[in-house]
Scaffold this active site. Structure first.
Site, short mmCIF file in Angstrom:
data_model
loop_
_atom_site.label_atom_id
_atom_site.label_comp_id
_atom_site.label_asym_id
_atom_site.label_seq_id
_atom_site.Cartn_x
_atom_site.Cartn_y
_atom_site.Cartn_z
N LYS A 1 1.00 24.64 -5.18
CA LYS A 1 -0.06 24.77 -4.73
C LYS A 1 0.61 23.19 -4.12
CE LYS A 1 -2.45 28.38 -5.73
NZ LYS A 1 -4.11 28.56 -6.75
N GLU B 1 3.18 39.87 -10.81
CA GLU B 1 2.27 39.58 -11.32
C GLU B 1 1.64 40.97 -11.50
OE1 GLU B 1 -0.35 36.62 -8.27
OE2 GLU B 1 -1.98 39.04 -8.33
N ASP C 1 -2.94 37.59 -14.07
CA ASP C 1 -3.69 37.25 -13.11
C ASP C 1 -5.02 37.25 -13.94
OD1 ASP C 1 -4.14 35.38 -10.89
OD2 ASP C 1 -4.18 37.43 -10.04
N LYS D 1 3.16 39.70 -5.93
CA LYS D 1 1.95 39.78 -6.46
C LYS D 1 1.43 41.21 -5.41
CE LYS D 1 1.95 34.69 -4.95
NZ LYS D 1 0.91 33.43 -4.76
N ARG E 1 0.97 -1.45 0.43
CA ARG E 1 -0.06 -0.07 0.14
C ARG E 1 0.77 0.93 -0.14
NH1 ARG E 1 -2.68 1.59 -2.21
NH2 ARG E 1 -3.51 -0.32 -2.90
#
Lengths: 285, 285, 285, 285, 285, 285
Positions: B140, B201, B222, B172, B105
């Site tokens: 992320k 950004e 963005d 940003k 597993r």
């Protein structure tokens, strides 16, 4: 009201520290240090950008607490397990802007992942509502995240299968082969670990019959279609044996499978394939 | 032939050990110990159950190596980055059956997750084929898994954005606000870290213009629609500035966005929402 | 006023705990336990015994905080980066005398080492004052101390080269050989890591020319004498390429080298050969 | 021939792993991965670039072993404690060029630092040659490096004072004050730890007299000039007490101090202010 | 009144965290979570169920502090080293009932073990009362528990032999063989570590004579009967050498052995064979 | 022949490394380094000095393996669980004498402790031989040693109760109070963790009746005398409920208690009060 068994606070803090340490990698947030003055403070809100079920608010709070220490103040305006709407504020944190920005991604990565699991779980729970069937997870989790991911399943209304290999026995096909049959395998487990809960995977109705006769409390019906599942449940019930459907389950067939009377649906996808729930952080200075 | 930058072997071993330790939690695999004789040996094959791109074979091999030690022997019959078909054998391992089952597993959880990321990445890469646009990941990722997840993106044909907050600057909106404008933020970063790559950004065409005039090497566009993206690319190109589309990207629009001439598409979903690739383990005694 | 990018507080605490644990080695301070009564409290002052630039006050404070906990109180009367004079009190700590004495050496070892680096750095900075050249460190640091040592360089008015192998590329002679030339090496780095800053080591004027033509942003001039450095700077400037002198630099030649117009002087000695700054601890009961 | 007490191999490996991990910081050596082909192998020689005493060859070898594993082969052509000449090859390692280059700086940082300590120690040892005085280190070491740094002192011909606070007692002025006098402090230590070696710091001849009368085996003569040291040695000898000079010692006065008949010279600079020994790595493909 | 040298608070916390983590093994206290409401608070008392000497109250308090955090409040009503009677309350803790129950076993396991050691030590101390002999422990402790177990010996009125292999030398038969005799071994130790306390194990009166002549400060009389011990003490005293009886000592013969005039009795059983002291936890809601 | 479930090899190595590290505490074995030449090799035999049951041979072997590495060779001449006689050789290890002596105490401390537990367990097993009752341990173990101590119980012929709080539920008096009765507590556990084995502590025959009626699979009979135990067993058997005697059990009453027909005797003393088994190490050069 059902209360969800909480995640151990120490585990939340461990994940928070791990996420921050990995993101900083022994260095610093170069963008923030260069552009944001040391004295600036602000308030950040974690906001849902889609409908879903939230899980991991304490973990996200732990990220901010880890980074901001006593200079920060966190308030949660939702609770894990809540169904939230796009636009809803879930958590507010006030403190030094530098630290808020450095912690943002670590907090969101954990919260969006766990909320994604809770949200997918809730869809499965909704799909079988009224049938009495319970949605359960598996051990198909990511290394280091099992306790948190299984907690997220609980937040979504699901139930947890065993946490690990030590907790319960699950006799699978290879164990049956090695032991020389289902009965032999069940007896071997009972002899070695009389107090350990033991579930038995069955691929055929004959195996269900054999396991149930031997006194199985729960059988895992592996990769059976709805008709076979119905027959298996009937056999099992005659012996007071509970049943868990597993293998190839999708949301489309969830209700049909639940309608066979199985006690559980084992859904690996809850943890291995849940998309993140869309959440963002809005900063106010 | 392009070669993928490998994952550090130490990282593969760390993940392997972590996965096993979490699954055993200081205890033992009660099912296997009770049902499988100590002397039994066998051969296990990891088999694809769906088409996809494989990533993580060395990590899976490390799981078996960690658990079987010198008693086991692992052979891989595919390479990370390969497009594999359902039914294809990817890895074969021979050794004590007990240890094979205990490790199964942990090995599969890592391999299915990383292959899921590689497979999803390859779909995005295919979608923009011929446009010259490069598919990139984001930060992320899940705690403790970043290096492996970003490696999986490379296996799928994607490229990596920065590994963490120390490596590169990404200015940003909140940094712009804190610094008092895009130009001020860019100059602050350049002053503090002259050799650190700095991306900016931009939410509007005016911001693109400002960043490009200030000498930005790369701007992150963005949440712009295709038309605005096209305009932004035109502005950026006049200054020799590269462009990266970000925000709200889906596979459905990938090709249209790529067609605007952007250099990169930043796709968070590669790592935060990739479903696992279906793989299984077949055991032969 | 320039502000020095701070050391991460978590790193200060890690070093503090490490120093104390190593000195105690799982045992106790036998001298202090035998001779100092448990209830005795006192005030200790960290005092400069020589002129210099101080660095590491927060680290020293963290040592006392780690050992004294809430029973202690620390006040700093200087700031990292300050030029201090012999006799000046830098830090005052009040608390149980036992713990003050046990922590003394750990605090001083860190503070004298980091202040030694800051002081040596400041001498180099002074030596090139007015030339526009910036003093930079290297990766020639001690294991476990890099972040703190590079912070000390900043306190002395120096600038940091890369923190580690992951942050930036520095193409050296062996990379050039392996890649088949400077141009090939530069293109290989750009292809693999388009956003990673890349510096190129050059041993000859021809290499400077080649690197600059290929678009190098920064070249490292390795072991060149002042005349050759002057020529190299001229070549580089024609292409808008910055320059960094390296190899065999001493304080005696620092100003002459800086006078060639190089942008940076890379000085390994800042971290590998700085003598400790003389500091002591005076205890008042 | 005197043999130097070795450094524990586990400590060498710990330092090696720490140095590499810090330099990579969870990432990769971007320069090397981009420019050096995976299959290339080579031979690297660590070469002295200055005369000195070498220390840390096993630590440097451990760095290469840690990174190259079974793919590498290390041979040492000098031994720790050897006086080496500029140009002399100290260590040869063969293996994948990528790994050689990634490990280079970690290996050199440790070897140059430890050899720097050994070299400085040897200069002190030479300075007092024939007087019978022994050069000793102090606890003025860097966190995490004490065992290695004290080993380097031994390589240079010096001797080690205590490893940490648990090993031996050293009654200093503050302990004397807290205990109410030298005699009281000595008795307190003897009562609490009868088998722990106890040294007593003395600032005046009266204190030397008091400590010696009370049976001190060794007194530390703190900050005494040569004349006072001579007198102190005379007092101590009358009671069979050994002596150690400490405080303000420099190489210029070393021989004069040693000539007073003191048994030891305590030299903090051995570990806190030794410049690195110049060593380099030459790579042959 | 004699004060016992305390256990380092950091060690108490380490043991507390270790015990809790092992008992929970990354999971939760399933019984308590299912049966005890989250909001319930209570008061738990640790009560002696037998007469004995208590040791480890701070360790037990640390267990509760670790688990309850700021939600709990601990008060101790006895002190380590106290002779307590059955029925006596030693420690009271108030806080969430869930956490009290989860922490109970970890706290008691440590407290009963350490109090068992203290109680057994006190029996030996009582047995030799008035003879002047001191009861000492050995290095026969359990991994990870040495500092705490030796602290418990001190609480029982015993004294500690060395903490580990680095602190003091103890020349045993195998060292004597390897060095070529007792005198050679003693000289070798003195040459290598002049300031390290050195004890010499002797199996015969001739060896005692040899060690004493060579200036041994302390000899270990191994497995000698009372008559031989008496003779050995006489020999040792003529040279001002102290003596420690060791090997085959039992409580029944303790007083007779102490009566021979030996300075110490070395008793391995204090730490390797002490039965736990019976203590329980009573909970009041 | 019954085979004992083995201890995880990784746990044996963890304990071995921990024991050695604690004994050396970052330093060295000063006695051995000073007296034993580096090149000397020898053979050490671990010999039983008393009759008993051995446990921990693999752990002891791991200590030698950890310290000697590839320079050592270990052979075991007994197996864990064997009844051994005084004088019997259990383990032989050949290698550098220095390392043999440094490792001796760490190896023996673990082996004598675990063998002590196995020996005491075997005495209990012998005492109830023929009655069908099984001897079981409890969670009364030492921090960091639970897995090994419970393994030693198995070696002695005993059986293990749960490994930790996560594995099984054990409803005790305080849980009953908090939940509002035995039935309520049992239902709460079943609702929250349907697959977790649940045992119920009963103090009275009425409680046994209540638990058995509610379907308890196993009840813990706490502190009942033999007559009450007999009655409790009768009640339990009518409902097919198994029984475990606990509290105040001694070897003197073991057989009488076992004669009541209880299925298990829970004996905390197996792990918290077992004296070490006397074992020694003989060295031959």
């Amino acid at each position: 009201m059902t209360t969800v068994t909480p995640l151990d606070p120490a585990e939340a803090h461990r994940l928070a520290a791990l996420a921050l340490a990995e993101d900083l990698a022994g260095g610093t947030d170069v963008t923030t240090l260069a552009t944001v003055p040391a004295g600036l403070t602000g308030t950040a809100e974690v906001v849902a950008r889609a409908d879903g079920v939230v899980a991991g608010l304490d973990v996200a709070a732990a990220v901010f607490a880890e980074r901001l220490g006593s200079a920060g103040h966190v308030t949660t305006t939702a609770r894990d397990g809540d169904r939230v709407r796009a636009g809803q504020v879930l958590l507010t944190v006030t403190g030094p802007t530098r630290e808020l920005l450095t912690a943002e991604r670590s907090a969101l990565n954990l919260l969006t992942h766990l909320s994604g699991i809770a949200t997918l779980t809730a869809r499965w729970v909704d799909a079988v509502a009224g049938t009495g069937a319970v949605i359960r997870d598996t051990r198909k989790t990511l290394p280091g995240l099992r306790a948190a991911e299984k907690y997220a399943v609980r937040c979504g209304g699901g139930s947890n299968h065993r946490m690990g290999l030590r907790d319960q026995a699950l006799i699978k096909d290879n164990h049956v082969l090695a032991a020389g049959g289902i009965t032999a395998a069940m007896r071997a487990v009972r002899a070695a670990y009389p107090d350990v809960f033991c579930e038995v995977e069955c691929d055929t109705l004959d195996q269900v019959e054999e396991a149930a006769r031997e006194g199985a409390v729960l059988v895992l019906l592996d990769n059976m279609d709805v008709a076979t599942t119905t027959a298996a449940v009937a056999i099992a019930r005659r012996h007071g044996t509970r049943t868990e459907a597993s293998g190839g389950l999708t949301l489309a067939v969830a209700r049909a499978v639940a309608g066979t009377g199985v006690d559980y649906l084992a859904v690996g996808a809850l943890t291995h394939s849940a998309p993140a729930l869309d959440l963002g952080l809005d900063l106010h200075s």
